[in-house]
Design an enzyme around this catalytic site. Structure first.
Site, PDB file in Angstrom:
ATOM      1  N   ARG A 287      64.329  21.646  77.380  1.00 43.14           N
ATOM      2  CA  ARG A 287      63.786  23.008  77.385  1.00 43.14           C
ATOM      3  C   ARG A 287      64.905  23.988  77.715  1.00 43.14           C
ATOM      4  O   ARG A 287      65.045  25.019  77.108  1.00 43.14           O
ATOM      5  CB  ARG A 287      62.641  23.119  78.389  1.00 43.14           C
ATOM      6  CG  ARG A 287      61.279  22.690  77.868  1.00 43.14           C
ATOM      7  CD  ARG A 287      61.241  21.261  77.324  1.00 43.14           C
ATOM      8  NE  ARG A 287      59.932  20.853  76.892  1.00 43.14           N
ATOM      9  CZ  ARG A 287      59.007  20.277  77.658  1.00 43.14           C
ATOM     10  NH1 ARG A 287      59.279  19.993  78.931  1.00 43.14           N
ATOM     11  NH2 ARG A 287      57.828  19.964  77.168  1.00 43.14           N
TER      12      ARG A 287
ATOM     13  N   ASP B 230      63.061  16.452  73.507  1.00 43.08           N
ATOM     14  CA  ASP B 230      61.724  17.057  73.535  1.00 43.08           C
ATOM     15  C   ASP B 230      61.607  17.975  72.321  1.00 43.08           C
ATOM     16  O   ASP B 230      62.516  18.010  71.476  1.00 43.08           O
ATOM     17  CB  ASP B 230      61.493  17.823  74.857  1.00 43.08           C
ATOM     18  CG  ASP B 230      60.032  17.720  75.306  1.00 43.08           C
ATOM     19  OD1 ASP B 230      59.146  18.142  74.532  1.00 43.08           O
ATOM     20  OD2 ASP B 230      59.777  17.215  76.413  1.00 43.08           O
TER      21      ASP B 230
ATOM     22  N   HIS C 174      56.148  15.070  71.362  1.00 41.89           N
ATOM     23  CA  HIS C 174      57.284  15.882  71.818  1.00 41.89           C
ATOM     24  C   HIS C 174      58.518  15.610  70.943  1.00 41.89           C
ATOM     25  O   HIS C 174      59.627  15.394  71.462  1.00 41.89           O
ATOM     26  CB  HIS C 174      57.593  15.595  73.291  1.00 41.89           C
ATOM     27  CG  HIS C 174      56.582  16.190  74.236  1.00 41.89           C
ATOM     28  ND1 HIS C 174      56.424  17.552  74.399  1.00 41.89           N
ATOM     29  CD2 HIS C 174      55.658  15.618  75.054  1.00 41.89           C
ATOM     30  CE1 HIS C 174      55.457  17.781  75.297  1.00 41.89           C
ATOM     31  NE2 HIS C 174      54.969  16.626  75.695  1.00 41.89           N
TER      32      HIS C 174
ATOM     33  N   GLU D 203      51.310  13.147  75.975  1.00 42.74           N
ATOM     34  CA  GLU D 203      50.864  14.324  75.226  1.00 42.74           C
ATOM     35  C   GLU D 203      51.132  14.215  73.724  1.00 42.74           C
ATOM     36  O   GLU D 203      51.830  15.043  73.156  1.00 42.74           O
ATOM     37  CB  GLU D 203      51.548  15.587  75.787  1.00 42.74           C
ATOM     38  CG  GLU D 203      51.218  15.825  77.244  1.00 42.74           C
ATOM     39  CD  GLU D 203      51.912  17.055  77.849  1.00 42.74           C
ATOM     40  OE1 GLU D 203      51.292  17.714  78.688  1.00 42.74           O
ATOM     41  OE2 GLU D 203      53.067  17.350  77.470  1.00 42.74           O
TER      42      GLU D 203
ATOM     43  N   TRP E 122      51.475  10.626  86.289  1.00 46.18           N
ATOM     44  CA  TRP E 122      51.752  12.057  86.502  1.00 46.18           C
ATOM     45  C   TRP E 122      50.499  12.917  86.529  1.00 46.18           C
ATOM     46  O   TRP E 122      50.445  13.915  87.240  1.00 46.18           O
ATOM     47  CB  TRP E 122      52.742  12.580  85.454  1.00 46.18           C
ATOM     48  CG  TRP E 122      52.233  12.742  84.048  1.00 46.18           C
ATOM     49  CD1 TRP E 122      52.141  11.783  83.097  1.00 46.18           C
ATOM     50  CD2 TRP E 122      51.777  13.953  83.421  1.00 46.18           C
ATOM     51  NE1 TRP E 122      51.657  12.292  81.926  1.00 46.18           N
ATOM     52  CE2 TRP E 122      51.428  13.632  82.090  1.00 46.18           C
ATOM     53  CE3 TRP E 122      51.642  15.274  83.854  1.00 46.18           C
ATOM     54  CZ2 TRP E 122      50.943  14.575  81.188  1.00 46.18           C
ATOM     55  CZ3 TRP E 122      51.167  16.217  82.958  1.00 46.18           C
ATOM     56  CH2 TRP E 122      50.818  15.866  81.647  1.00 46.18           C
TER      57      TRP E 122
ATOM     58  N   TYR F 170      55.570  17.820  91.209  1.00 42.87           N
ATOM     59  CA  TYR F 170      56.008  18.652  90.086  1.00 42.87           C
ATOM     60  C   TYR F 170      56.812  19.827  90.630  1.00 42.87           C
ATOM     61  O   TYR F 170      56.272  20.831  91.060  1.00 42.87           O
ATOM     62  CB  TYR F 170      54.797  19.079  89.231  1.00 42.87           C
ATOM     63  CG  TYR F 170      54.642  18.074  88.131  1.00 42.87           C
ATOM     64  CD1 TYR F 170      54.563  16.727  88.455  1.00 42.87           C
ATOM     65  CD2 TYR F 170      54.707  18.440  86.787  1.00 42.87           C
ATOM     66  CE1 TYR F 170      54.528  15.763  87.466  1.00 42.87           C
ATOM     67  CE2 TYR F 170      54.667  17.473  85.793  1.00 42.87           C
ATOM     68  CZ  TYR F 170      54.582  16.145  86.145  1.00 42.87           C
ATOM     69  OH  TYR F 170      54.574  15.190  85.170  1.00 42.87           O
TER      70      TYR F 170
ATOM     71  N   ASP G 259      58.556  21.892  89.222  1.00 46.12           N
ATOM     72  CA  ASP G 259      58.572  23.137  88.441  1.00 46.12           C
ATOM     73  C   ASP G 259      57.461  24.072  88.911  1.00 46.12           C
ATOM     74  O   ASP G 259      57.433  25.240  88.541  1.00 46.12           O
ATOM     75  CB  ASP G 259      58.445  22.857  86.927  1.00 46.12           C
ATOM     76  CG  ASP G 259      57.201  22.055  86.548  1.00 46.12           C
ATOM     77  OD1 ASP G 259      56.663  21.308  87.406  1.00 46.12           O
ATOM     78  OD2 ASP G 259      56.758  22.173  85.390  1.00 46.12           O
TER      79      ASP G 259
ATOM     80  N   THR H 128      61.873  22.181  82.779  1.00 44.42           N
ATOM     81  CA  THR H 128      62.677  23.410  82.867  1.00 44.42           C
ATOM     82  C   THR H 128      62.280  24.494  81.869  1.00 44.42           C
ATOM     83  O   THR H 128      63.120  25.305  81.497  1.00 44.42           O
ATOM     84  CB  THR H 128      64.170  23.066  82.710  1.00 44.42           C
ATOM     85  OG1 THR H 128      64.354  22.406  81.446  1.00 44.42           O
ATOM     86  CG2 THR H 128      64.654  22.152  83.830  1.00 44.42           C
TER      87      THR H 128
END
Ligand code: TNX
Length: 612
Positions: free
Chosen positions: A160, A189, A261, A325, A391, A417, A419, A469
């Site tokens: 990212r 990603d 991703h 995901e 997660w 997490y 972030d 990020t």
């Protein structure tokens, strides 16, 4: 009488002079016995080692003392006697165990491999705060230490936002200094492919760059910066990182995301998607429907080619294959994917995802390695030898452990997490993805869920903090996001929970460690003043007391005018009585300012007198 008095006085002075000194080590060692007296390290002190392994650690210590205090110490082999700091290689338990003995005569650090390195890390934390000084006093202590978990990880997303090689090394230094031993490098990603793959050069030449990047918080449609963005690491650089980490007893686990991703890879090789593209590396954040096609054999050949090179660069036992995901929308419409489902008697697209991961697992296993993946790899059936990174809460971890699979706990619900924003009010924090995680939330978490049956607890191999990020553009902000939450993370990874004490941890050891960081260039977030929370109080009078600064040596300043306090404001006197006239209100705000001038967010108390 006289001799009695002298005796009492001698006893008194000796207890004052020889008082035990606080043992400010993070993570807290598992056995600490503070003793009386101290060792004084100065330019006459020798550093001793007994072989090549301990020589390297001895030299680390030598350069640390030189850099921090300007004291130049000599090293020598197998030195006995007084006034020596000895690094001794002898097994004191496992490879990560060490023993640290400080007495007025000398210091002994004993261990093998990582253990000796961790002994060194503990020792430097016992030295006084940096500055030019001739005598470094270290309180006498006897420490026997070894970690609770074998896996203690920190992750960094370089897709990212891309971070320079030198900073990646600094990141490894930071995590190693708190005795973490895994660096999970999230290399691919949707927004950029960051590792050179010789067989597929377009992955970085094309997939390493995106056209532009979203500005500010995610919204649809968003605002973009209209600036091409990207970068990647060559294989030589990646090897440099592996070697650098190894010297610090850190294993680098590379992550190559599949089957989701994948947009950056598809931008480079559109034939690997269900529709054949064209695709653009993502310019915004989130989850995208365009993923690797699970029906084409070409996809697997490609990913195997990629993993061949990845396995060649990274000697880690684990290869991270992502797995999170992955929307199934494209697979539902794709004739190749539907044929695969039919040919293999799969029930649905979830089983297709499981087929995908299991096929890749077989390949990785055939190369003598194991896969690790995010907890979605449980869906549709778990690959037989896979380790699961839990997660989305701890449910995935519990399910995997119940099936007898190894688990790394990294749930957002445990605060892992990094972030997530660090204060309750987003207006006082820099731009972030949201969420909420503090040092306290992490400290209070236990990586082994109570819900998990006793006999399955052995499958919890450790924990990891994740730093995604999307909203972290600079190395300075990376540091701000991990520090000081990393202190708590390292402590729940290393220290047995028996003696947990939030007050002691936060007000003493973390405050001291922050004072050490405060003298460096490394950024960190100054925690809010302790002993006060944002509140509204209905009263005609209120006394503020019991405030504690979050950084040793820092000062607390306050205002009563609703302006944000700073070092220009009044210093908090230790206790402050605020009287509020009838029908009025007062706003008290307090902030911590550190010796180097860094400031915490304020805490705000509104006192309202509703009497007429
Ligand atoms: C979920 S955690 C993701 C990442 C995002 C992160 C943001 C995981 C396996 N996937 O792609 O960056 O949330 O917090």
């Amino acid at each position: 009488m006289r001799s009695f008095l002298l005796g009492v006085m001698a006893l008194f002075t000796s207890t004052v002079l020889l008082a035990q000194q606080p043992v400010n080590i993070i993570p807290k060692p598992n056995s600490v016995e503070a003793k009386t007296g101290e060792f004084v390290l100065n330019s006459t002190t020798l550093i001793s080692y007994d072989n090549a392994e301990s020589k390297r650690i001895a030299e680390l210590f030598q350069s640390y003392v030189n850099n921090q205090y300007g004291i130049n110490l000599k090293t020598a082999e197998k030195k006995s006697g007084k006034n020596v700091v000895r690094f001794v290689t002898a097994a004191k338990g496992g490879d990560e165990a060490y023993q640290l003995e400080v007495s007025p005569q000398g210091i002994d650090v004993t261990g093998v491999k990582a253990g000796l390195f961790y002994g060194y890390q503990s020792l430097v934390q016992l030295l006084p705060l940096a500055g030019k000084q001739a005598d470094l006093k270290v309180g006498a202590v006897s420490i026997k230490d070894e970690p609770r978990f074998g896996y203690r990880g920190l992750h960094l997303d370089v897709s990212r936002h891309f971070f320079p090689l030198e900073f990646v090394k600094k990141y490894i230094d930071i995590l190693a200094s708190y005795k973490l031993n895994v660096f999970h490098w999230h290399l691919t990603d949707d927004q950029g492919w960051r590792l050179e793959i010789k067989k597929y050069p377009k992955l970085t030449e094309v997939g390493g760059f995106r056209k532009q990047t979203l500005i500010g918080n995610y919204k649809q449609p968003g605002d973009y910066d209209n600036t091409r963005y990207g970068g990647f690491y060559t294989q030589a650089e990646a090897r440099e990182v592996v070697a650098y980490a190894k010297e610090r007893f850190v294993t680098v686990i590379p992550e190559i995301e599949m089957p989701g991703h994948a947009l950056a890879a598809l931008q480079a090789y559109p034939e690997l998607g269900c529709t054949g593209g064209p695709y653009d590396a993502a310019q915004t954040w989130g989850v995208f429907d365009e993923v690797f096609c699970a029906g084409k054999d070409q996809t697997f050949e490609f990913l195997q080619g990629v993993l061949d090179e990845v396995i060649g660069i990274f000697p880690s036992e684990y290869i991270h294959v992502g797995g999170d995901e992955c929307p199934k929308a494209e697979w539902k419409k794709c004739p190749h994917c539907q044929k695969r489902i039919k040919d293999h008697n799969l029930k649905d697209e979830h089983e297709l995802q499981s087929y995908f991961i299991q096929r890749m697992e077989k390949y990785v296993n055939s190369k003598g390695r194991k896969i690790i993946g995010w907890d979605e790899i449980l869906e549709g059936g778990l690959a037989p030898n896979a380790t699961v990174m839990s997660w989305r809460g701890d449910a995935g971890g519990i399910a995997a452990a119940n099936e007898g699979h190894d688990v790394i706990m990294t749930p957002n619900s445990y605060g892992l997490y990094l972030d997530h924003k660090q204060g309750p009010d987003k207006n006082r924090e820099p731009l972030s993805i949201g969420g909420y995680s503090t040092m306290e939330i992490i400290y209070r978490a236990d990586p082994v869920p109570q819900k998990l049956e006793e006999s399955k607890r052995k499958y919890i191999k450790g924990i990891q903090g994740n730093l995604w990020t999307e909203y972290i553009e600079t190395p300075a902000k990376v540091e701000f996001m991990i520090l000081p939450r990393l202190f708590a993370l390292s402590e729940i990874a290393w220290t047995n929970p028996a003696g947990k004490n939030w007050k002691e941890f936060s007000e003493k050891r973390a405050a001291h460690e922050l004072a050490r960081l405060d003298r460096t260039e490394t950024r960190y977030r100054v925690p809010e003043v302790y002993g006060l929370k944002d509140t509204v109080i209905y009263a005609s009078e209120y006394t503020v007391r019991g405030l504690k600064s979050s950084v040793e040596g820092a000062k607390i300043y306050y205002t009563l005018d609703d302006y944000d306090p700073s070092e220009l404001s009044l210093e908090f006197p230790g206790q402050l009585k605020i009287t509020v006239p009838n029908g009025s209100e007062r706003v008290f705000k307090a902030t911590v300012v550190t010796p180097s001038g860094r400031k915490s967010n304020f805490v705000r108390v509104q006192i309202i007198n509703t009497k007429k």
